[in-house]
Scaffold this motif. Sequence first.
Motif, PDB file in Angstrom:
ATOM      1  N   ILE A 192       3.427  -8.539  -8.089  1.00  0.00           N
ATOM      2  CA  ILE A 192       3.284  -7.442  -7.134  1.00  0.00           C
ATOM      3  C   ILE A 192       2.195  -6.454  -7.564  1.00  0.00           C
ATOM      4  O   ILE A 192       1.352  -6.067  -6.744  1.00  0.00           O
ATOM      5  CB  ILE A 192       4.637  -6.745  -6.902  1.00  0.00           C
ATOM      6  N   PRO A 193       2.128  -6.032  -8.843  1.00  0.00           N
ATOM      7  CA  PRO A 193       1.025  -5.140  -9.243  1.00  0.00           C
ATOM      8  C   PRO A 193      -0.359  -5.757  -9.030  1.00  0.00           C
ATOM      9  O   PRO A 193      -1.290  -5.071  -8.616  1.00  0.00           O
ATOM     10  CB  PRO A 193       1.300  -4.893 -10.733  1.00  0.00           C
ATOM     11  N   ALA A 194      -0.481  -7.067  -9.291  1.00  0.00           N
ATOM     12  CA  ALA A 194      -1.776  -7.738  -9.099  1.00  0.00           C
ATOM     13  C   ALA A 194      -2.146  -7.829  -7.623  1.00  0.00           C
ATOM     14  O   ALA A 194      -3.317  -7.701  -7.255  1.00  0.00           O
ATOM     15  CB  ALA A 194      -1.741  -9.134  -9.722  1.00  0.00           C
ATOM     16  N   ILE A 195      -1.142  -8.049  -6.776  1.00  0.00           N
ATOM     17  CA  ILE A 195      -1.392  -8.073  -5.327  1.00  0.00           C
ATOM     18  C   ILE A 195      -1.914  -6.709  -4.884  1.00  0.00           C
ATOM     19  O   ILE A 195      -2.897  -6.610  -4.144  1.00  0.00           O
ATOM     20  CB  ILE A 195      -0.101  -8.418  -4.562  1.00  0.00           C
ATOM     21  N   ARG A 240       0.815  -1.216   0.000  1.00  0.00           N
ATOM     22  CA  ARG A 240       0.000   0.000   0.000  1.00  0.00           C
ATOM     23  C   ARG A 240       0.848   1.266   0.000  1.00  0.00           C
ATOM     24  O   ARG A 240       0.343   2.344  -0.297  1.00  0.00           O
ATOM     25  CB  ARG A 240      -0.952   0.009   1.197  1.00  0.00           C
ATOM     26  N   ALA A 241       2.108   1.156   0.350  1.00  0.00           N
ATOM     27  CA  ALA A 241       2.996   2.317   0.267  1.00  0.00           C
ATOM     28  C   ALA A 241       3.139   2.704  -1.201  1.00  0.00           C
ATOM     29  O   ALA A 241       3.136   1.847  -2.083  1.00  0.00           O
ATOM     30  CB  ALA A 241       4.355   1.987   0.866  1.00  0.00           C
ATOM     31  N   ILE A 269      -3.448 -11.224   5.494  1.00  0.00           N
ATOM     32  CA  ILE A 269      -4.302 -11.179   4.307  1.00  0.00           C
ATOM     33  C   ILE A 269      -3.465 -10.904   3.055  1.00  0.00           C
ATOM     34  O   ILE A 269      -3.660 -11.541   2.004  1.00  0.00           O
ATOM     35  CB  ILE A 269      -5.396 -10.109   4.476  1.00  0.00           C
ATOM     36  N   SER A 270      -2.525  -9.985   3.153  1.00  0.00           N
ATOM     37  CA  SER A 270      -1.715  -9.597   1.989  1.00  0.00           C
ATOM     38  C   SER A 270      -0.913 -10.769   1.443  1.00  0.00           C
ATOM     39  O   SER A 270      -0.837 -10.967   0.220  1.00  0.00           O
ATOM     40  CB  SER A 270      -0.768  -8.450   2.365  1.00  0.00           C
ATOM     41  N   ILE A 329       4.488 -22.625   4.550  1.00  0.00           N
ATOM     42  CA  ILE A 329       5.720 -22.192   5.203  1.00  0.00           C
ATOM     43  C   ILE A 329       6.255 -20.879   4.627  1.00  0.00           C
ATOM     44  O   ILE A 329       6.747 -20.021   5.370  1.00  0.00           O
ATOM     45  CB  ILE A 329       6.804 -23.299   5.123  1.00  0.00           C
ATOM     46  N   LYS A 330       6.124 -20.671   3.312  1.00  0.00           N
ATOM     47  CA  LYS A 330       6.629 -19.424   2.731  1.00  0.00           C
ATOM     48  C   LYS A 330       5.814 -18.221   3.203  1.00  0.00           C
ATOM     49  O   LYS A 330       6.372 -17.206   3.625  1.00  0.00           O
ATOM     50  CB  LYS A 330       6.616 -19.503   1.208  1.00  0.00           C
ATOM     51  N   VAL A 331       4.487 -18.345   3.147  1.00  0.00           N
ATOM     52  CA  VAL A 331       3.625 -17.249   3.585  1.00  0.00           C
ATOM     53  C   VAL A 331       3.812 -16.991   5.075  1.00  0.00           C
ATOM     54  O   VAL A 331       3.886 -15.835   5.521  1.00  0.00           O
ATOM     55  CB  VAL A 331       2.149 -17.561   3.260  1.00  0.00           C
ATOM     56  N   ALA A 332       3.923 -18.048   5.869  1.00  0.00           N
ATOM     57  CA  ALA A 332       4.143 -17.886   7.309  1.00  0.00           C
ATOM     58  C   ALA A 332       5.443 -17.147   7.588  1.00  0.00           C
ATOM     59  O   ALA A 332       5.506 -16.268   8.466  1.00  0.00           O
ATOM     60  CB  ALA A 332       4.150 -19.249   7.996  1.00  0.00           C
TER      61      ALA A 332
END
Length: 271
Positions: free
Chosen positions: A117-120, A22-23, A107-108, A209-212
């Motif tokens: 990254i643009p789609a996120i 969001r930055a 959530i992100s 594991i990656k998201v965590a």
Amino acid sequence: MLITIDDYFDLDKIIDSGQTFRACKIDDNLYRFISMENVLYISKDSSDKSCYNVSCSSDEWENIWYNYFDLDRNYKSIKPEEEFTKTCYEYSKGIRILKQEPFEMLISFIISQRKSIPAIRTSIEEICKRFGKPYHTSHNEDIYLFPTPKQLAKDNSNELSQCKLGYRLPYILDAVTTISNNPHFLSDGYNMSDEELLEHLMSIKGVGIKVANCIALFAYNRLSLAPIDTWINKIINSKYNGISPFDNYGDNAGIIQQYMFYYAITHKNKI
């Protein structure tokens, strides 16, 4: 207000490093960061490369943003060992690990799976517009804050389904339900060991594991953890003979990972 930052600090690199969605850069020398209900505008001061103009009070800077930008840590003291790590360090220095709000990171990074990254950013902004609180900033912008678990829990999947979440939708719903039913779920993580925190986060559907590791690094400042995504895995295989270099960096492993990740996404043909 004018503040001085003597350590490595590069706003463009921080925004584009894949840890915050969001930055943003408002114009050539104005940047906006959002942390919960706090909005910061920051620009470089022309008089000194270590000086910045910030839109907040001195109390807000000291109590919120100084910590947010991890400014009590000396990034200049990091000494890379391997040649490729040195290359990433020299190119990426200025990135700092932001201390962000856990629910937003949860959530992100659920959303981040197999998305650019643009789609996120697009999906997260849509969620904020639909569910977040409107906020009029000091620079006359109308934005939306990231929604709370309570705000998201009030709405159904039909509304969320319009936020381009795809297969991640049930994961988001499970996360919202988990946090709504246990308001201390995320704050409990601050008192856990790294291993306990990762297991705790992975109890949520869709958090592997990656998201965590991403949530632990960017929300809980667990700098000894280094998330391994596709780009980092390619680096490990092509530059380190399949052996992770992060054990060599202890509490700086997460910082080194960010330097490598940023180098990789800006030098895709060299990985």
